[in-house]
Motif scaffolding. Sequence first.
Motif, PDB file in Angstrom:
ATOM      1  N   VAL A   9       0.779  -1.129   0.012  1.00 42.90           N
ATOM      2  CA  VAL A   9      -0.003   0.137  -0.055  1.00 42.90           C
ATOM      3  C   VAL A   9       0.893   1.187  -0.027  1.00 42.90           C
ATOM      4  O   VAL A   9       0.645   2.400  -0.728  1.00 42.90           O
ATOM      5  N   ILE A  10       1.980   1.150   1.028  1.00 41.38           N
ATOM      6  CA  ILE A  10       2.730   2.424   0.882  1.00 41.38           C
ATOM      7  C   ILE A  10       3.493   2.597  -0.571  1.00 41.38           C
ATOM      8  O   ILE A  10       3.438   3.778  -0.817  1.00 41.38           O
ATOM      9  N   ALA A  11       4.157   1.492  -1.043  1.00 39.38           N
ATOM     10  CA  ALA A  11       4.764   1.805  -2.305  1.00 39.38           C
ATOM     11  C   ALA A  11       3.815   2.463  -3.514  1.00 39.38           C
ATOM     12  O   ALA A  11       4.073   3.089  -4.288  1.00 39.38           O
ATOM     13  N   GLY A  12       2.601   1.743  -3.390  1.00 41.01           N
ATOM     14  CA  GLY A  12       1.428   2.273  -4.150  1.00 41.01           C
ATOM     15  C   GLY A  12       1.187   3.749  -4.103  1.00 41.01           C
ATOM     16  O   GLY A  12       1.145   4.609  -4.932  1.00 41.01           O
ATOM     17  N   ALA A  13       1.164   4.171  -2.632  1.00 40.74           N
ATOM     18  CA  ALA A  13       0.884   5.595  -2.433  1.00 40.74           C
ATOM     19  C   ALA A  13       1.855   6.581  -3.030  1.00 40.74           C
ATOM     20  O   ALA A  13       1.830   7.554  -3.358  1.00 40.74           O
ATOM     21  N   ILE A  14       3.339   5.969  -2.699  1.00 36.48           N
ATOM     22  CA  ILE A  14       4.308   6.583  -3.295  1.00 36.48           C
ATOM     23  C   ILE A  14       4.468   6.754  -4.807  1.00 36.48           C
ATOM     24  O   ILE A  14       4.699   7.992  -5.055  1.00 36.48           O
ATOM     25  N   LEU A  15       4.105   5.814  -5.359  1.00 35.53           N
ATOM     26  CA  LEU A  15       4.036   5.796  -6.896  1.00 35.53           C
ATOM     27  C   LEU A  15       3.076   6.974  -7.202  1.00 35.53           C
ATOM     28  O   LEU A  15       3.370   7.649  -8.259  1.00 35.53           O
ATOM     29  N   ILE A  16       1.995   6.870  -6.631  1.00 38.18           N
ATOM     30  CA  ILE A  16       0.619   7.869  -7.078  1.00 38.18           C
ATOM     31  C   ILE A  16       1.211   8.935  -7.056  1.00 38.18           C
ATOM     32  O   ILE A  16       0.990   9.968  -7.893  1.00 38.18           O
ATOM     33  N   THR A  17       1.823   9.428  -5.795  1.00 40.61           N
ATOM     34  CA  THR A  17       2.357  10.751  -5.432  1.00 40.61           C
ATOM     35  C   THR A  17       3.355  11.165  -6.471  1.00 40.61           C
ATOM     36  O   THR A  17       3.217  12.481  -6.909  1.00 40.61           O
ATOM     37  N   ILE A  18       4.279  10.511  -6.803  1.00 40.63           N
ATOM     38  CA  ILE A  18       5.452  10.788  -7.910  1.00 40.63           C
ATOM     39  C   ILE A  18       4.597  11.141  -9.176  1.00 40.63           C
ATOM     40  O   ILE A  18       4.949  11.957  -9.822  1.00 40.63           O
ATOM     41  N   LEU A  19       3.603  10.243  -9.707  1.00 37.45           N
ATOM     42  CA  LEU A  19       2.911  10.362 -10.851  1.00 37.45           C
ATOM     43  C   LEU A  19       2.293  11.773 -10.698  1.00 37.45           C
ATOM     44  O   LEU A  19       2.227  12.565 -11.894  1.00 37.45           O
ATOM     45  N   ALA A  20       1.695  11.991  -9.635  1.00 37.02           N
ATOM     46  CA  ALA A  20       1.058  13.410  -9.565  1.00 37.02           C
ATOM     47  C   ALA A  20       1.742  14.407  -9.561  1.00 37.02           C
ATOM     48  O   ALA A  20       1.477  15.771 -10.397  1.00 37.02           O
ATOM     49  N   ILE A  21       2.944  14.544  -8.752  1.00 35.33           N
ATOM     50  CA  ILE A  21       3.660  15.676  -8.978  1.00 35.33           C
ATOM     51  C   ILE A  21       4.663  15.708 -10.338  1.00 35.33           C
ATOM     52  O   ILE A  21       4.443  16.796 -10.999  1.00 35.33           O
ATOM     53  N   THR A  22       4.700  14.667 -11.138  1.00 37.09           N
ATOM     54  CA  THR A  22       5.324  14.538 -12.433  1.00 37.09           C
ATOM     55  C   THR A  22       4.361  15.322 -13.339  1.00 37.09           C
ATOM     56  O   THR A  22       4.505  16.283 -14.132  1.00 37.09           O
ATOM     57  N   ALA A  23       2.997  14.761 -13.106  1.00 33.54           N
ATOM     58  CA  ALA A  23       1.963  15.385 -14.143  1.00 33.54           C
ATOM     59  C   ALA A  23       1.762  16.843 -13.720  1.00 33.54           C
ATOM     60  O   ALA A  23       1.940  17.847 -14.986  1.00 33.54           O
ATOM     61  N   ILE A  24       1.978  17.358 -12.680  1.00 35.34           N
ATOM     62  CA  ILE A  24       1.768  18.798 -12.071  1.00 35.34           C
ATOM     63  C   ILE A  24       2.999  19.653 -12.853  1.00 35.34           C
ATOM     64  O   ILE A  24       2.927  20.636 -13.508  1.00 35.34           O
ATOM     65  N   ILE A  25       4.118  18.897 -12.813  1.00 33.57           N
ATOM     66  CA  ILE A  25       5.434  19.791 -13.587  1.00 33.57           C
ATOM     67  C   ILE A  25       5.301  19.894 -14.920  1.00 33.57           C
ATOM     68  O   ILE A  25       5.448  20.830 -15.566  1.00 33.57           O
ATOM     69  N   ILE A  26       4.536  18.641 -15.497  1.00 34.30           N
ATOM     70  CA  ILE A  26       4.539  18.814 -17.129  1.00 34.30           C
ATOM     71  C   ILE A  26       3.441  19.789 -17.194  1.00 34.30           C
ATOM     72  O   ILE A  26       3.836  20.574 -18.234  1.00 34.30           O
ATOM     73  N   VAL A  27       2.510  19.884 -16.659  1.00 37.48           N
ATOM     74  CA  VAL A  27       1.355  20.912 -17.029  1.00 37.48           C
ATOM     75  C   VAL A  27       2.081  22.305 -16.656  1.00 37.48           C
ATOM     76  O   VAL A  27       1.806  23.230 -17.621  1.00 37.48           O
ATOM     77  N   ILE A  28       2.738  22.576 -15.709  1.00 35.91           N
ATOM     78  CA  ILE A  28       3.410  23.902 -15.408  1.00 35.91           C
ATOM     79  C   ILE A  28       4.225  24.237 -16.477  1.00 35.91           C
ATOM     80  O   ILE A  28       4.480  25.268 -17.119  1.00 35.91           O
ATOM     81  N   VAL A  29       5.203  23.378 -17.018  1.00 39.75           N
ATOM     82  CA  VAL A  29       6.244  23.586 -18.011  1.00 39.75           C
ATOM     83  C   VAL A  29       5.499  23.779 -19.476  1.00 39.75           C
ATOM     84  O   VAL A  29       5.903  24.651 -20.221  1.00 39.75           O
ATOM     85  N   MET A  30       4.337  23.001 -19.691  1.00 40.65           N
ATOM     86  CA  MET A  30       3.564  23.516 -20.946  1.00 40.65           C
ATOM     87  C   MET A  30       2.958  24.740 -20.803  1.00 40.65           C
ATOM     88  O   MET A  30       3.017  25.351 -21.752  1.00 40.65           O
ATOM     89  N   CYS A  31       2.539  25.135 -19.767  1.00 44.55           N
ATOM     90  CA  CYS A  31       1.848  26.486 -19.642  1.00 44.55           C
ATOM     91  C   CYS A  31       2.946  27.312 -19.793  1.00 44.55           C
ATOM     92  O   CYS A  31       2.525  28.449 -20.540  1.00 44.55           O
TER      93      CYS A  31
END
Length: 292
Positions: free
Chosen positions: A250-272
């Motif tokens: 569960v903890i590994a899954g939560a960390i992965l989801i957090t990393i993906l969310a942060i990555t997505a936010i960074i991508i959106v910011i860069v594109m903007c």
Amino acid sequence: MEGNRQKTFHLRELALVLFFMKACASDIFPKAQNVTWSSLNFKTILMWSPKPTNYSYTVEFSQVGQDRERTPHCIRTMAMECDLTAGLKKLNAYYTADILSEPMRGVSSDLVEFPHATTEKFSPYYDTAIGRPEFRIEVSSDKRKTTLHVEDIPTALFVDEKRLNIRDVFMDNLQYKVTYRKAKSTGKKEKISKSSIIELTDLDRGESYCFYVQAFLPFRAQDKQHGEISNIQCSSEESPSIFEEYGMGVIAGAILITILAITAIIIVIVMCCRQRKRAVNTGKERLPLNGV
């Protein structure tokens, strides 16, 4: 014929004399009453009543079927107890004792047989009561195992100046019974152990448990198998760590989801940022040139 009648008469007369002598002796030297064995951890004391006034008591004891003996401190005593711990040398034998009512020290009597009270049979090995043990609780670092370290109770027995404990006396016949429950529950479980180190592995991690221990001697009569119950001790309640509560998956899954969310936010910011930069550059190109 006449001689037989005279003989019978004399025998009856003698019997009456003996009867009245005994009755008189019982009046002068009353019999001991309420005679009981009191024994704890092989400290064995013979007790009786009443307190003597103008007479004394003498204790005689023996193994069943053997010759009687006396202990020096219980001859013509004014006490109402006698410590026989040292005299009962063969622990698994059965003993009886007589408490004789006799004259006080320095006083003589014409009586040949003094009034006496006889005890029931007693065996230190099979009858002595066992006191409450002490123990400590140890919980393993991973909280998967709880160990109770029981201290074998000291006895009143010595061999070569070494004090024996109940394990020295009973050896492999000694067992311990542990009763335990969750601190917030009334449901109880029991475990019997032949060892003084008792391991429990069926406890819920992080839960507080309460324990008490008592000696258990299964070879004895049922009403004498259990020793006194120890004081109750409880393990401390510990909050489980995040790894124990949720598990690594569960903890590994939560960390992965957090990393993906942060990555997505960074991508959106860069594109903007890129789109905004392009818009600025396009606006500059469309402006007319001054002075042409």
